[in-house]
Design a protein around this motif. Structure first.
Motif, PDB file in Angstrom:
ATOM      1  N   GLU A  23       0.811  -1.222   0.000  1.00  0.00           N
ATOM      2  CA  GLU A  23       0.000   0.000   0.000  1.00  0.00           C
ATOM      3  C   GLU A  23       0.842   1.268   0.000  1.00  0.00           C
ATOM      4  N   VAL A  24       1.809   1.321   0.922  1.00  0.00           N
ATOM      5  CA  VAL A  24       2.519   2.584   1.119  1.00  0.00           C
ATOM      6  C   VAL A  24       3.794   2.710   0.278  1.00  0.00           C
ATOM      7  N   LYS A  25       4.347   1.579  -0.161  1.00  0.00           N
ATOM      8  CA  LYS A  25       5.572   1.535  -0.979  1.00  0.00           C
ATOM      9  C   LYS A  25       6.843   1.968  -0.247  1.00  0.00           C
ATOM     10  N   GLU A  66       7.687   3.092  11.206  1.00  0.00           N
ATOM     11  CA  GLU A  66       6.337   3.239  10.651  1.00  0.00           C
ATOM     12  C   GLU A  66       5.672   1.876  10.434  1.00  0.00           C
ATOM     13  N   ILE A  67       6.456   0.923   9.943  1.00  0.00           N
ATOM     14  CA  ILE A  67       5.906  -0.419   9.727  1.00  0.00           C
ATOM     15  C   ILE A  67       5.499  -1.024  11.069  1.00  0.00           C
ATOM     16  N   HIS A  68       6.367  -0.838  12.043  1.00  0.00           N
ATOM     17  CA  HIS A  68       6.091  -1.376  13.372  1.00  0.00           C
ATOM     18  C   HIS A  68       4.809  -0.774  13.940  1.00  0.00           C
ATOM     19  N   GLN A  69       4.681   0.557  13.826  1.00  0.00           N
ATOM     20  CA  GLN A  69       3.493   1.240  14.346  1.00  0.00           C
ATOM     21  C   GLN A  69       2.234   0.770  13.634  1.00  0.00           C
ATOM     22  N   ALA A  70       2.323   0.622  12.304  1.00  0.00           N
ATOM     23  CA  ALA A  70       1.128   0.315  11.519  1.00  0.00           C
ATOM     24  C   ALA A  70       0.710  -1.147  11.638  1.00  0.00           C
ATOM     25  N   THR A  71       1.676  -2.045  11.771  1.00  0.00           N
ATOM     26  CA  THR A  71       1.339  -3.469  11.741  1.00  0.00           C
ATOM     27  C   THR A  71       1.474  -4.152  13.097  1.00  0.00           C
ATOM     28  N   GLY A  72       2.220  -3.540  14.019  1.00  0.00           N
ATOM     29  CA  GLY A  72       2.445  -4.153  15.317  1.00  0.00           C
ATOM     30  C   GLY A  72       3.515  -5.236  15.279  1.00  0.00           C
ATOM     31  N   GLY A  98       8.927  -3.890  -4.800  1.00  0.00           N
ATOM     32  CA  GLY A  98       8.719  -2.496  -5.172  1.00  0.00           C
ATOM     33  C   GLY A  98       8.795  -1.533  -3.997  1.00  0.00           C
ATOM     34  N   ALA A  99       9.034  -2.041  -2.816  1.00  0.00           N
ATOM     35  CA  ALA A  99       8.986  -1.192  -1.627  1.00  0.00           C
ATOM     36  C   ALA A  99      10.368  -0.756  -1.181  1.00  0.00           C
ATOM     37  N   GLU A 100      10.389   0.418  -0.559  1.00  0.00           N
ATOM     38  CA  GLU A 100      11.648   0.887   0.008  1.00  0.00           C
ATOM     39  C   GLU A 100      11.460   1.078   1.504  1.00  0.00           C
ATOM     40  N   VAL A 101      12.283   0.370   2.245  1.00  0.00           N
ATOM     41  CA  VAL A 101      12.167   0.428   3.693  1.00  0.00           C
ATOM     42  C   VAL A 101      13.424   1.053   4.268  1.00  0.00           C
ATOM     43  N   SER A 102      13.250   2.061   5.093  1.00  0.00           N
ATOM     44  CA  SER A 102      14.424   2.621   5.741  1.00  0.00           C
ATOM     45  C   SER A 102      14.450   2.185   7.198  1.00  0.00           C
ATOM     46  N   TYR A 103      15.629   1.976   7.702  1.00  0.00           N
ATOM     47  CA  TYR A 103      15.822   1.514   9.073  1.00  0.00           C
ATOM     48  C   TYR A 103      17.143   2.087   9.559  1.00  0.00           C
TER      49      TYR A 103
END
Ligand SMILES: [Zn+2]
Ligand SMILES: [Zn+2]
Length: 130
Positions: free
Chosen positions: A41-43, A49-55, A73-78
């Motif tokens: 959804e968010v790409k 943010e992933i942690h907050q949104a999905t738990g 297709g997703a870009e995740v920053s950590y």
């Protein structure tokens, strides 16, 4: 068959290719689906943010990242493991991985001057002796 302690829950389990006990593996599969759905959804999202949104726990998301199981297709920053700067690949930011590769202590910048100082002193010593 060898018994191992599950790195997630600490229970003994029969060693398998996944490296987790069956209960934790089932849970991780659910977690990965949640993360994958969210990213579709968010790409673009940060670990937090992933942690907050999905738990889903940071540990599980990081494990997905390292195993390359993130939606393509997703870009995740950590955060960089050393300084906490946001990064999207590897374990360290560009700066820290450069430092790590060169394996230089932080005081390195002073080194050339210090050695010049030493050679100047050495030269003085020679003149004194003459
Ligand atoms: Zn477990
Ligand atoms: Zn860094």
């Amino acid at each position: 068959m060898a018994l191992k302690y599950c790195p997630d829950c600490g229970k003994l389990y029969v060693e398998n290719a996944v490296g987790l006990c069956p209960a934790c593996y089932a849970e991780q599969e659910q977690d990965e689906l949640k993360v994958a759905d969210y990213l579709r959804e968010v790409k673009r999202a940060s670990l937090e943010e992933i942690h907050q949104a999905t738990g889903v726990r940071h540990k599980v998301i990081l494990r997905m990242l390292r195993a390359g199981r993130i939606f393509a297709g997703a870009e995740v920053s950590y955060p960089c493991e050393t300084c906490g700067e946001p990064i999207t690949q590897g374990r360290l930011c560009a700066k820290c991985s450069r430092n790590f590769l060169e394996q230089l202590p932080p005081a390195r910048k002073e080194a050339p001057e210090a050695s010049q100082e030493r050679s100047r002193m050495y030269t003085k010593d020679i003149f004194k002796r003459e």
